[in-house]
Design an enzyme around this catalytic site. Structure first.
Site, PDB file in Angstrom:
ATOM      1  NE  ARG A 322      27.715  56.763  48.523  1.00  0.00           N
ATOM      2  CZ  ARG A 322      27.058  56.816  50.040  1.00  0.00           C
ATOM      3  NH1 ARG A 322      26.443  56.306  49.893  1.00  0.00           N
ATOM      4  NH2 ARG A 322      27.576  57.696  50.527  1.00  0.00           N
ATOM      5  CD  GLU A 725      24.598  61.830  47.302  1.00  0.00           C
ATOM      6  OE1 GLU A 725      24.344  61.823  48.816  1.00  0.00           O
ATOM      7  OE2 GLU A 725      25.296  61.112  46.942  1.00  0.00           O
TER       8      GLU A 725
END
Lengths: 778, 497
Positions: A322, A725
């Protein structure tokens, strides 16, 4: 203007309202039960971990006699007591529950004490005599790189020939900086309580984001079938990724003690133990080069992330992937090489943390933007804007996914206006000219964050809905509640579906015997996935009720509608509870499961091909700071945030996620500093030495707005967008503003600064700038 | 001699004759009482999740203060009232017979909780602010909440809830019932010496200096506890067994503050919170440094005497008081002696205190007319952090020149220490000749060889030590030029916005 989202004008009764967190009243009264508050069954044992004062080496001897004979001690367990597999890793099989033979980091648990009280267990655990044949530990990323140690193979995205293009670009830049790690500092530390049951069955209360994994790990450790283990989690006192994989060790140890002694066993980590023994956000050494034209537009980017993974793989594959997926943030890289090395060190295994590697990728891209702006003498916002992804072209990410839902231009322009960015830029320039010691900085940074698990199989969720004959509804789903308001949002969805008030919908503890085989509550996906699964379950029951009503009252199915706790059946209106009673009498099932698998996800990690994300969430933040060039102290003066949550399921909860996520990200980038000594021992293992933001670190002028979205262009739950997030990364604006303030000391010079921008790091950078300024002036 | 601990639990008398000297208030609440609303977050008095309100009589008036129950000893509750989150919404017959306390209600409406684990502590912290009798502004709230860490919300909704509910007008069942509680607390103040246990293991809380002196002389191996903000951690973190604990909180004489035209006398049992107001009369910087020690919870129980007696190299009040040339009084039995505070600190971990001798009071001289004081604290986080370093300057100014200098730093050596070389170089420095200041700053390198630790590196410490001297001279010279003391006083990032 391009319409990137379908206009949705679904009117809703509960969804989209500012309902309070389902536990809010229990929180403020102190009646919400966390695991340590549950009344223990009589005879419950309390556990404490034991570890050695070394970071790496062979366990030469382990003398536990003093531990065993300490007051209150009932059992002392080591690796030999584990009947099944000594592993609590999420996937790779490399995290021992109890060290056996070797230790790999300072704080690795070697034995566990079971005593009649928590204090007795803790005191006894310190009486062990452990001899370690020590070897020199690899502490830093550089130590690990030097020894070529890694927990996983490197991974790379490559488009074109970036090295050649950089060389032939009008301008080139090369830079290195270090991105710090972060401790989760959930207020409720790690905890689990295991209660033995009938025929080897075991119930484990665990403060975990991933009950299914706890179930599997406990079963594997005990050598029993998954079906013999139930894991339950009603709520966590915060998690932030720190209880995704890291809850397993304490749950398995509780289960082990319960198995060996036949008594219930509870393991609550003391805060210092918790901080020493559990993983953190990966810190990374970032080296990069870029080419760009005279307008600041990138031609090519070459970036290397060297990530401190610690002693095992844990979730480092996904986390570091990520980082790579977000190394572009909002910017188009025509040519790119993005390399990630997963470096092994003799430190605690780093793990998931809100943003899951994304923040590290983005802080790089934002530093690159700041650097180019300084070099060209441009406003950093102009450099950012010129590099934004395009709509029709310049819209392919370095991993090949097309960006189709880009709202960056509109969103950033709006924030630029509402934050009065251009005028404040002028004011700040004027202030800096006349202020000898204090300097201000301003930055406006975007966020583009991909929503979905990049591990395809995790993109699935289940739910179980029961309607009782009195019209009350019980909802269960695979998602866990860690404060983010997931239970509330899912309850809103179910209430909406049945047209009943929220108070008739009760969400019960997440439990593996109600909804099996679940994904962790992570990747911001909780309400997207579990909301949809619960909706599907509710729809199934609702369809049965519609069919029943249409039969009983002889009306078309389309004439049956649910609203205001009533059911409209043709021109008749009956109470919802009346219809549910009729359903029972007519032998119609009022219970159903629901299931959801996120569509359109096709990412193949091996071929580096396909679509990893269903959509992107966008936001932007404008930050203004003041620094003191005599001391390095810094204050955030004002924050403006505009964030995209699609059609919000609950604006109050979403604002809470944005503000809280931003402040957490800000802490990561300014005061939260993890200090390891040269022996690999963490020196900042308590709130006295590890400093998360407190109230006065949050600016009084803190303006947060939701982007006026017409809805997610993808068919998500009520066209909402995930929010857990993405806001963390809005905080890169604070770091950029600090860079901007330091840069004012010597225009054209790029400040060297690592994160976090502590007073010490700021002062170091300031003094370096002053030196360079003197040299340049001489 | 009383052999039981007596305190009020939400107005009701609790009497315990089985109190372990090491038992914490939090363990009493959670394990004995099974009142589990109060949470343990860190066990070291830093996160505030365990905050409870302690009611005590200040000049005969009932006041509530938040403390960290994880590092308060149960025995210290003697003569006080303990109120926890579990009490707040129970039996609430306050105005409108609402079920929730006004701060709970505001927290609820402003979405002030997410995971909820810090929330009980925050509610109790705000409860004490609610009873503070002045309308809370943002700074007051920041200060009140500095010791309550929240990892979820980013504080904004909590601050909004506080702004709305803490209006300075307490109208809850506690304020309505204040008289009854006051008289009950008065009744508890029996002036009896408290002693629970035996000669080998006890918790004692003598009621007079004489009783304290004789008990400590008899048991010089006992641990003296004032606020327990340090000793509490010996128990919860070092897991030490302290068999003999003597609490000085009931010795009236040690709680006294006296002042004259030229000095302030602070008893060893005076908390930071109680000392702050009088110390502020010396200089606003003194008050600000005291404000930045720990959190409201820590300052409500921690004492200046304890901050000195524990000998920490990073305690904030010693360098401050050394620069002010404070004197320290020690007592053993019937004998007392006084010394310059700076002489008390001999070496790291070593103080000039004999067995059986305890700190009794501190005398702090006020500033003379031509004396100027400045003090700065540098820490990683601005509020509720331990100093990387602390600088305190007392300068005598005559005709734009420094004629005397007294400078002390904390965090720069194994003890709080004066910068004697620098003091000498400073004498004669012209406040209008800033080019000469660097010379004085450079002299700090002769005075100090600081260490590197998790709070700061040696290099940073020495650089900032210099920067702070420059900052002080800059401020002082501007003040001189402008004749506008307050406007030019501080040039820090917190004030400039």
């Amino acid at each position: 203007m391009l319409h990137k989202s379908p206009v949705t004008n679904v009117s809703t009764a509960t969804v989209g309202k500012n309902n309070k967190h389902d536990s809010a009243e229990r929180h403020i009264k102190g009646t919400a039960l966390y695991i340590d508050d549950i009344r223990e069954p009589q005879g419950t044992l309390h556990l404490a971990p034991g570890y050695a004062q070394a970071s790496c080496g062979k366990i030469k001897s382990l003398d536990l006699s003093a531990v065993k004979s300490a007051p209150g001690v009932v059992a002392v367990l080591t690796a030999k007591d584990i009947p099944g597999v000594n592993d609590c890793s999420p996937a790779m099989g490399d995290d021992m529950i109890l060290a056996d033979g070797h230790i790999l980091f300072h704080g690795q648990v070697i034995f566990v004490v079971a005593a009649t009280s928590h204090l007795e267990a803790r005191k006894a655990a310190r009486l062990a005599k452990i001899e370690i044949e020590e070897t020199v530990p690899m502490v830093t990323v550089e130590d690990g790189l030097e020894k070529d140690a890694s927990v996983l193979p490197p991974y790379e995205f490559l488009r074109g020939s970036p090295d050649e293009v950089i060389k032939s670009s009008p301008n080139q830049i090369a830079d290195s900086f270090h991105i710090g790690g972060q401790e989760h500092f959930y207020l409720e530390g790690q905890i689990a309580m295991a209660i033995p049951g009938d025929d080897g069955e075991i119930l484990v209360h665990s403060s975990t984001q991933h009950p299914t994994e706890i179930q599997h790990t406990v079963a594997k450790m005990l050598g029993v079938q998954d079906a013999a283990v139930v894991c339950e989690c009603r709520r966590m006192g915060g998690a932030f990724g720190g209880k995704e994989s890291q809850a397993a060790q304490w749950a398995t140890l509780s289960a082990l003690a319960a198995h060996v002694t036949g008594r219930p066993a509870k393991m609550r980590l003391d805060r210092d133990d918790d901080m020493i023994m559990t993983g953190k956000r990966h810190d990374q050494a970032c080296h990069w080069q870029a080419g760009y034209d005279d307008q600041g537009k990138l031609t090519a980017v070459n970036v290397e992330f060297n990530s401190r993974c610690g002693c095992s793989a844990d979730l480092s594959l996904g986390v570091n992937d990520r980082t790579m997926f977000h190394a572009d943030n909002s910017y188009y890289y025509p040519q790119a090489r993005i390399l990630s090395r997963r470096v092994m060190t003799n430190t605690v295994s780093n793990t998931a943390f809100r943003g899951f590697g994304g923040p590290q990728g983005m802080v790089f891209s934002e530093r690159m933007m700041d650097t180019i702006a300084i070099k060209l003498g441009m406003d950093p916002l102009d450099v950012r804007k010129i590099n934004f992804y395009g709509d029709e072209d310049r819209n392919i990410t370095p991993f090949g996914m097309k960006v189709q839902d880009n709202i960056l231009d509109e969103l950033v322009s709006e924030l630029e206006n509402t934050s009065d960015y251009r005028n404040r830029r002028k004011e700040i320039n004027a202030f800096n000219k006349k202020s000898p010691f204090l300097k201000k900085g301003l930055a406006l940074n975007p966020v583009k964050f991909g929503i979905s698990f990049t591990l395809k199989h995790l993109n699935q969720a289940g739910a179980l809905v029961h309607v009782y004959t009195d019209g009350s509804v019980q909802v269960n789903h695979g998602g866990t509640e860690m404060g983010q308001g997931l239970y509330t949002k899912v309850a809103q969805v179910v209430a909406e579906e049945f047209g009943i008030d929220l108070e008739h919908v009760r969400i019960t503890a997440t439990k593996t015997d109600k909804v099996p085989n679940t994904a962790p509550t992570a990747a911001s996906s909780g309400s997207d996935m579990n909301g949809m699964a619960a909706k599907h379950a509710a729809e199934t029951i609702k369809d049965r009720l519609i069919e029943l009503a249409s039969k009983l009252y002889q009306v078309e199915k389309t004439a049956v509608r649910f609203a205001n706790n009533k059911v409209q059946v043709g021109d008749k209106e009956i109470a919802f509870a009346e219809l549910t009673q009729q359903a029972f009498l007519e032998r119609v099932s009022l219970s159903s499961t629901g299931y959801y698998a996120t569509p359109h996800i096709t990412w193949d990690r091996d071929t580096k091909d396909g679509r990893p994300f269903l959509y992107f969430a966008y936001g932007a933040c404008c930050a203004e700071v003041t620094i003191d060039t005599l001391t390095g102290e810094m204050k955030v003066n004002r924050i403006d945030i505009l964030h995209d949550v699609g059609k919000s399921l609950n604006p109050a909860i979403d604002i809470g996620q944005i503000e809280g996520g931003f402040v957490q990200g800000m802490g990561w980038l300014i005061t939260e500093e993890l200090v390891y000594d040269d022996q690999g021992r963490l020196r900042t293992h308590a709130p006295s030495t590890y400093k998360i933001p407190t109230a006065s670190d949050v600016p009084e002028d803190f303006r947060v707005s939701l982007w006026n979205s017409s809805g997610n262009r993808e068919d998500t739950i009520y066209r909402s967008k995930a929010v857990g997030e993405p806001p963390v990364m809005l905080a890169t604006a604070v770091f950029s503003a600090v860079t901007n303030a330091i840069a004012s000391i010597s225009p054209g010079q790029v400040p060297q600064i690592n994160t976090p921008a502590t007073p010490e790091n700021i002062l170091r950078s300031v003094q370096d700038m002053k030196k360079r300024d003197r040299k340049a002036g001489a | 001699m009383r052999q039981s601990v007596k305190f009020l639990r939400d107005g009701e008398l609790v009497e315990l004759d089985n109190v372990d000297p090491n038992e914490t208030l939090l363990d009493y609440l959670r394990l004995r009482e099974r009142s589990c609303g109060t949470k343990e977050g860190c066990g070291e008095g830093d996160c505030g999740a365990c905050s409870v309100a302690i009611g005590s009589l200040k000049d005969g008036k009932l006041e509530y203060q938040a403390v960290n129950s994880c590092i308060q000893l149960l025995g210290m509750m003697d003569g006080k009232e303990v109120i926890t989150v579990d009490d707040l919404s129970k039996n609430s017959q306050a105005k409108g017979s609402q079920e929730l306390h006004p701060v709970q209600d505001a927290m609820l409406r402003h979405h002030g909780s997410q995971c909820g684990f810090c929330t009980p502590g925050i509610v109790m912290s705000l409860f004490t602010l609610y009873h503070a009798e002045t309308k809370a502004d943002r700074n007051t709230i920041n200060d009140q909440l500095a010791g309550n860490l929240c990892r979820c919300t980013g504080y904004r909704p909590i601050i909004d809830a506080a702004l709305e509910s803490c209006t300075g007008k307490a109208e809850d069942r506690f304020s309505q019932d204040a008289q009854t509680r006051t008289s009950k607390l008065n009744d508890l103040d029996d002036k009896e010496d408290l002693f629970i246990g035996n000669e080998a293991k006890f918790f004692a809380a003598p009621a007079s200096t004489e009783a304290l002196a004789s008990l400590y002389e008899k048991h010089p191996d006992a641990v003296i506890v004032a606020g327990a903000t340090d000793v509490g951690l010996w128990i919860t973190k070092q897991l030490r067994d302290l068999p003999k604990v003597i609490h000085i909180g009931r010795v009236t004489e040690l709680q006294k503050i006296d002042h004259s035209n030229d000095e302030i006398i602070i008893g060893a049992g005076v908390t930071y919170a109680d000392a702050k107001e009088i110390l502020a009369t010396i200089d606003p910087d003194v008050a600000e440094i005291i404000r930045r020690i720990g959190s409201t919870q820590v300052r409500a129980s921690g004492t200046i005497g304890g901050n000195i007696a524990n000998g920490s190299p990073i305690g904030d009040s010693p360098p401050l008081l050394i620069a002010l040339n404070a004197k320290l009084s020690l007592q053993k039995g019937v004998h007392s002696r006084e010394m310059d505070l700076e002489d008390f600190f001999i070496d790291y971990g070593k103080q000039d205190r004999k067995a059986g001798e305890f700190v009794s009071k501190i005398r702090v001289p006020k500033l003379a007319k031509n004396e100027i004081f400045r003090s700065y604290k540098i820490s990683k986080r601005f509020d509720q952090d331990i100093s990387a370093l602390l600088a305190a300057f007392r300068l005598t100014i005559d005709n734009g020149k420094v004629t005397q200098a007294r400078i002390a730093y904390g965090g720069m050596a194994g003890i709080p220490k004066r910068a004697e070389h620098t003091e000498k170089v400073l004498v004669g420095i012209d406040l209008n000749a800033s080019q000469t200041w660097e010379k004085a700053a450079k002299a700090l390198e002769q005075d100090f060889t600081p260490l590197s630790d998790m709070r700061a590196s040696a290099g940073y410490r020495i650089e900032v030590a210099k920067g702070l001297l420059i900052k002080a001279l800059h401020e002082v010279s501007n003040e001189k030029a402008d004749q506008q003391g307050n406007q030019t006083r501080v040039i820090g990032v917190r004030e400039a916005v």
